[in-house]
Design an enzyme around this catalytic site. Structure first.
Site: not given
Lengths: 385, 198
Positions: A157, A227, A322, A355-356
């Site tokens: 990232s 968040r 992602d 994405h994680d």
């Protein structure tokens, strides 16, 4: 080391602090007269000092990438799945360095540090950092640790952007680079999400234009919202769906606005936890560093021209689901590297986790990344991988 | 090394920049890099193949050949190699154009459907041939565009592509490479080296 840790853990690690007394000129025009970086190391530096691997962290990351800070800590560092003895980034082979970036809130000089000129906290006056600034500061750390050239610079990232920047700014100091789940520049949609997060923080009454510490306040609501919106972009629709579906917390609908769906509960919990452990000014600064990163920008939009200095082979990894930094963004980078005639390998790893995924165990990802890292080690020792 | 790869290996000049389409575990590229200072990239979709390439220091890109070679500019390299992939492509003819766009020359190896054993299979058993070089049943084969030595030569003539060299052989690892007599009949694998234009 406590016997309760798994055998492939680096065990208990102690963060260290490096102090830099000579000024660091920043992209914004300002200068940091002195600064500190907190970092951790895992593994042993070999006699030739040729086995160092630098880990660059993402938006909310920090120096604690592997192992545990205390013997009874439950949760290991953020990339523990990939760093340790026998793991992909094998600490039996490599000397791994992981730091907290400037402007961070985990021990490196940042908005919560004292400004030596005013004797007061920097707060919102802490200079806005760029990826290039970070890489310069990381190079200073490498100097101090006596590392002339990294065996590999690795990042996911925002960390991948730093890894990329290393190969542009210090091509002679990087033998290999792995750019994972990253992008050569943010899209308008990416910037839009960041802006919503920033607005959430800045419009919190407890933000006080960034001087919340002076008011003994924390813009918790803003950080929580930031968040929550960020977290949505880290997961895929599939991973959210399979984890929470439309499950309710109780058996029936309440016809109200309290938490009803499990996904709401999860997001609120993520937001709440984050709002007490992360600094608002740091969050703003990190999202700006993301927005500003655009190496092609200085070359009329020509990424291949920006990558002209690159002198090491790239490994570019993306993940199928992602959508924050989609595979197409990684392919843009690959295409530019090809156009610039550079060595590059690319894989789009099959994962449902969005994405994680770059943080999570994944057989295919481990096989490919592990194979790449073993080859790097073989190059150092002169053996065959 | 596989017999067809050995022959191709000999055809490739020192210091060439090459692209290997369907590079598998990267054996050919690794050998060329080590002994002939060849540089280049392999394209592969099998994750195990990709991992094996990375382990040997071979540049490998996960890329589906049916999506074309759009990420490579014209004349990106000296030579494009494609072994045992022509027959699985959606449009082999379009790929030939693509290959000759990114390099002036290319080498293509594929199973020759007119091989005498295949002919016997079809003639006497009346069934689709199954052999060493075509091991799949008709219903699960990835080979959707089977062709013969002569078919490919004809495609080159139609496209105005020059055949620089051609060879046939058995897919056996010992690789007995036959002479040029009746290649369409005796060649189990067809190998062409072609050049852009006449």
């Amino acid at each position: 080391m406590s016997a309760s840790f798994p055998s492939d853990s680096v065990g208990v690690v102690t963060p260290q602090i490096a102090t830099f007394e000579s000024p660091l000129a920043l992209a914004c025009g300002k200068t940091l007269e002195r600064f500190e970086l907190v970092y951790e190391t895992y593994g042993t530096l070999n006699a030739e000092r040729s086995n160092a691997v630098l880990i660059c962290h993402a938006l909310s990351g920090h120096h604690h990438a592997a192992g545990y800070h205390t013997a009874d800590e439950r949760k290991p560092g953020w990339w523990d799945a990939y760093i340790g003895p026998g793991k992909v980034i094998d600490t039996d082979r490599f000397f791994v360095i992981s730091l907290n970036n400037l402007g961070g809130c985990h021990g490196s000089t940042g908005p919560a540090s004292l400004n030596p000129q005013t004797g007061h906290q920097w707060g919102p006056t802490f200079p806005v950092m760029t990826v290039a600034d970070w890489v310069h500061s990381q190079a200073r750390l490498a100097d101090q640790l006596g590392i002339e050239r990294f065996a590999a610079v690795v990042g996911g990232s925002l960390g991948g952007m730093q890894a990329m920047q290393w190969t542009i700014a210090y091509p002679e100091r990087v033998a290999n680079v792995a750019v994972i789940a990253a992008t050569p520049r943010l899209s308008a949609q990416n910037i839009a999400f960041n802006e919503v997060a920033r607005q959430a923080i800045r419009s919190d009454p407890d933000f006080h234009d960034g001087w919340y510490a002076d008011h003994e306040a924390i813009p918790k609501l803003g950080l929580k919202l930031a968040r929550m919106i960020g977290h949505i972009t880290y997961l895929s629709e599939h991973s959210m769906g399979s984890r929470f579906g439309r499950d309710l917390r109780s058996d029936q609908l309440n016809f109200g606005y309290d938490v009803e769906f499990q996904v709401e509960s999860y997001l609120r919990h993520q937001g709440d936890t984050f709002s007490t452990r992360f600094d608002a000014n740091t969050y703003l600064l990190m999202t700006k560093a993301l927005d500003y990163f655009d190496p092609a920008g200085q070359h009329g939009g020509d990424l291949a021209a920006a990558l002209a200095p690159v002198a090491c082979p790239y490994l570019v990894v993306s993940f199928t689901t992602d959508w924050r930094f989609a595979p197409a963004r990684s392919r843009e980078l690959v295409r530019a590297l090809l156009r610039a005639g550079k060595s590059v390998s690319y894989i789009n790893v099959d994962s449902p986790h969005g994405h994680d995924a770059f943080l999570l165990p994944n057989e295919q990802y481990e096989a490919v990344f592990g194979s790449y890292m073993r080859r790097i080690h073989a190059d150092i020792t002169g053996e065959t991988a | 090394m596989r017999a067809d790869l050995e022959l191709i290996y000999d055809w490739i000049p020192e210091h060439a920049r090459i692209l290997d389409l369907g590079c598998g575990d990267g054996t050919l590229l690794a050998a060329l890099a080590r002994h002939k200072n060849v540089t280049g990239y392999g394209l592969e979709i099998d994750p195990d193949g990709i991992a094996a390439c990375l382990g040997q220091g071979v540049n490998v890109l996960e890329q589906n050949l049916d999506d074309g070679l759009g990420n490579f500019v014209d004349d990106a390299c000296d030579l494009v190699i494609m072994t045992q992939a022509l027959q699985v492509l959606r449009r082999p003819d379009a790929m030939l154009d693509e290959m000759l766009r990114v390099a002036p020359e290319c080498i293509i190896a594929f199973p020759n459907f007119a091989y005498w054993k295949h002919r016997l299979h079809l003639t006497f058993r009346g069934r689709m041939p199954v052999s060493r070089s075509l091991p799949h049943a008709w219903y699960d084969t990835p080979n959707i565009h089977l062709s013969t030595f002569q078919d490919f030569a004809q495609l080159c003539r139609d496209k105005g592509v020059t055949i620089v060299d051609e060879a046939v052989g058995s897919a056996d690892h010992e690789g007995h490479w036959t002479s040029r007599w009746w290649p369409n009949l005796f060649g189990e694998t067809a190998i062409f080296r072609v050049r852009r234009g006449r």
